[in-house]
Enzyme design. Structure first.
Site, PDB file in Angstrom:
ATOM      1  N   HIS A   1     -47.627   8.844 -53.606  1.00 43.63           N
ATOM      2  CA  HIS A   1     -48.193   9.227 -54.899  1.00 43.63           C
ATOM      3  C   HIS A   1     -47.501  10.500 -55.406  1.00 43.63           C
ATOM      4  O   HIS A   1     -47.904  11.605 -55.047  1.00 43.63           O
ATOM      5  CB  HIS A   1     -49.695   9.466 -54.773  1.00 43.63           C
TER       6      HIS A   1
ATOM      7  N   CYS B   1     -46.699   2.965 -55.413  1.00 43.42           N
ATOM      8  CA  CYS B   1     -47.643   2.466 -54.406  1.00 43.42           C
ATOM      9  C   CYS B   1     -47.806   0.952 -54.525  1.00 43.42           C
ATOM     10  O   CYS B   1     -46.882   0.223 -54.188  1.00 43.42           O
ATOM     11  CB  CYS B   1     -48.972   3.217 -54.509  1.00 43.42           C
TER      12      CYS B   1
ATOM     13  N   GLU C   1     -47.672  11.982 -58.157  1.00 42.78           N
ATOM     14  CA  GLU C   1     -48.492  12.823 -59.035  1.00 42.78           C
ATOM     15  C   GLU C   1     -49.263  13.889 -58.273  1.00 42.78           C
ATOM     16  O   GLU C   1     -49.779  14.838 -58.869  1.00 42.78           O
ATOM     17  CB  GLU C   1     -49.455  11.946 -59.838  1.00 42.78           C
TER      18      GLU C   1
END
Length: 387
Positions: free
Chosen positions: A362, A276, A364
Site C-alpha cells: 500500500h 494490492c 499510500e
C-alpha cells in the site's frame, strides 16, 4: 504440526485492568478458532457475535485506518501491539465510510481521550462489530504462524461455552468462497476535482482507501471513481489519462469480470497502476497465477526491494494472496519488479514497453511508512505525459 487447544480456565485479571473504564466493557466473551483453541477475554465492542478469517497485524498505530480499510472485509483482526486506543479517532483519517472488519482482538483496550465519539470502541459499537481484550495476542500470533490461516469467532458477551464457540468458528464460511468486492465497491460513479486542465485518473474501486485518492489529488489530478462492475468503455473514456485498479478484499481467482477488464486496459496501453488486489488482477489478466499465502502479510513493516534499482523500502501491507512469480510469462511483456525480503514473494510487476506498474503493498501509507509514495509520482508523471 498439531497444536493443543488453548485452556479457557486461566483466570483473567480484573476487567478494568484489561479494558480502560473510560471505554467500558460488556463482560466476559471468548475468541474461538476452528482448530479448537479458545481464548477467554473481555468484550468491549458491539454486544454481538461475529466471525471471519483471523489475521494478525503488527502495526503499533493506525488501528482506525485498519478498521475502516475495505480490504479487511471478512477478517477478524488481531493487533499484536499490547495497547490499542492510545490516541483518539479523527474522522479525516477514516479510509472509507464505515469499518469493514468482522472483529477486533487486542491485549489491552486503552483510552487516551475522554470524548466518547473519538474512541475506537465507539466506532466499532456503532457499526455492530465486536471486540475482545485480554487475549495474549502474541501467543495467538505464534499459533497462527504454526497453523496457518484459520477461521475464528468472537462470541457475544456472556457466551462462554468453549465447545459451542468452536462450533461457531467451524461454521464461518471459507474466505475463498465469499465475494467481498461486491460488498465494498460503490454502486455509482463519483468525481473529485474541477480543473478541466488537470489529468483525469479513473479509479476502479475494488475496496478503495481514501488516502489513495488523497495521494493522487495532492499531485494535481482529477479522479473519477467507478464501481467494480464498470465496463471497459466507461473506464477507457476519451477524457481518461490513466487508470488505477484499487486494493480490495478477497481472492482474485473469483474475479473474472475485473480480470477481463484488466486485459482490455493492458491492450489499450494507457498508464495503468494496480495496487494490492489490483496488482493481482493485472497479473491474472497477463496470464500469471495467484495463490494463497500461509498466513498473509498484514502490518506496516515489510521490507521490499526494487529489482531494477536495488532500493529497499519499508511498506504497509494487507493481503492473503500472492502472485506466483514463476508463472509470469516472458511473452506477456511483464516482469517481476519487486520482491518481499522476508519471504521472496512478488511485490510488483512492470511492463517492458507500456506505462504499466503494479505493487502488492500500500504505497499510500495509511497506516504505515511513507517510503513508497514515489509509486504515485511515477504514475502521475506517465499520465501527464500522455494527457
Amino acid at each position: 504440526m498439531s497444536l493443543p487447544p488453548q485452556s479457557v480456565t486461566l483466570p483473567l485479571p480484573r476487567a478494568d485492568a484489561i479494558v480502560d473504564p473510560r471505554v467500558g466493557d460488556a463482560g466476559p466473551a471468548l475468541l474461538a478458532l476452528e482448530d479448537g483453541a479458545v481464548f477467554p477475554g473481555i468484550a468491549f465492542g458491539a454486544p454481538v457475535a461475529s466471525g471471519g478469517d483471523l489475521v494478525v497485524n503488527t502495526s503499533q498505530t493506525g488501528y482506525q485506518e485498519i478498521a475502516t480499510d475495505p480490504s479487511y472485509a471478512g477478517q477478524v483482526v488481531v493487533m499484536t501491539y499490547p495497547l490499542i486506543g492510545n490516541y483518539g479517532r479523527l474522522l479525516a483519517d477514516d479510509q472509507s465510510s464505515r469499518p469493514w472488519l468482522r472483529g477486533l482482538v487486542v491485549a489491552h483496550a486503552t483510552a487516551a481521550v475522554l470524548d466518547d465519539a473519538r474512541q475506537l470502541a465507539t466506532l466499532l459499537r456503532s457499526n455492530a462489530i465486536p471486540a475482545i481484550a485480554g487475549v495474549d495476542t502474541r501467543a495467538l500470533a505464534r499459533r497462527l504462524r504454526s497453523s496457518g490461516c484459520q477461521r475464528a469467532v468472537i462470541t457475544a458477551p456472556g457466551m462462554t461455552d468453549p465447545d459451542e464457540a468452536v462450533r461457531l468458528a467451524l461454521a464461518v464460511p471459507a474466505w475463498e468462497d465469499q465475494d467481498f468486492v461486491a460488498q465494498v465497491s460503490p454502486a455509482s460513479v463519483t468525481e473529485q476535482g474541477d480543473d478541466p486542465s488537470a489529468p483525469l485518473i479513473a479509479i476502479v474501486d475494488f475496496g478503495l482507501k481514501a488516502n489513495i485518492v488523497n495521494s493522487l489529488r495532492r499531485r494535481g489530478v482529477r479522479v473519477r471513481i467507478l464501481p467494480h462492475t464498470a465496463s471497459a468503455a466507461d473506464v477507457l473514456a476519451a477524457d481518461v489519462d490513466g487508470i488505477v485498479l484499487s486494493p480490495g478484499p478477497g481472492d482474485p481467482a473469483r474475479l473474472a469480470g475485473p480480470v477481463a477488464l484488466a486485459r482490455r486496459l493492458i491492450d489499450d496501453g494507457r498508464p495503468l497502476l494496480g495496487i494490492c488486489l489490483g496488482h493481482q488482477v493485472v497479473a491474472r489478466a497477463a496470464g500469471a497465477e495467484t495463490g494463497r499465502l500461509r498466513f498473509g502479510h498484514h502490518g506496516a513493516n515489510h521490507p521490499v526491494q526494487d529489482l531494477d534499482t536495488g532500493y529497499v523500502q519499508v511498506t504497509a501491507q494487507n493481503h492473503e494472496v500472492q502472485v506466483l512469480g514463476g508463472t509470469v510469462r516472458a511473452d506477456s511483456g511483464f516482469r517481476v519488479s519487486q520482491l518481499n525480503l522476508n519471504d521472496r514473494s512478488v511485490e510488483g510487476l512492470r511492463h517492458s514497453e507500456k506505462p504499466i506498474e503494479t505493487v502488492q503493498y500500500h504505497p499510500e501509507g495509511a497506516p504505515g511508512p511513507l517510503d513508497a509514495l514515489a509509486v504515485f509520482d511515477r504514475f502521475v508523471a506517465a499520465a501527464r505525459k500522455g494527457a
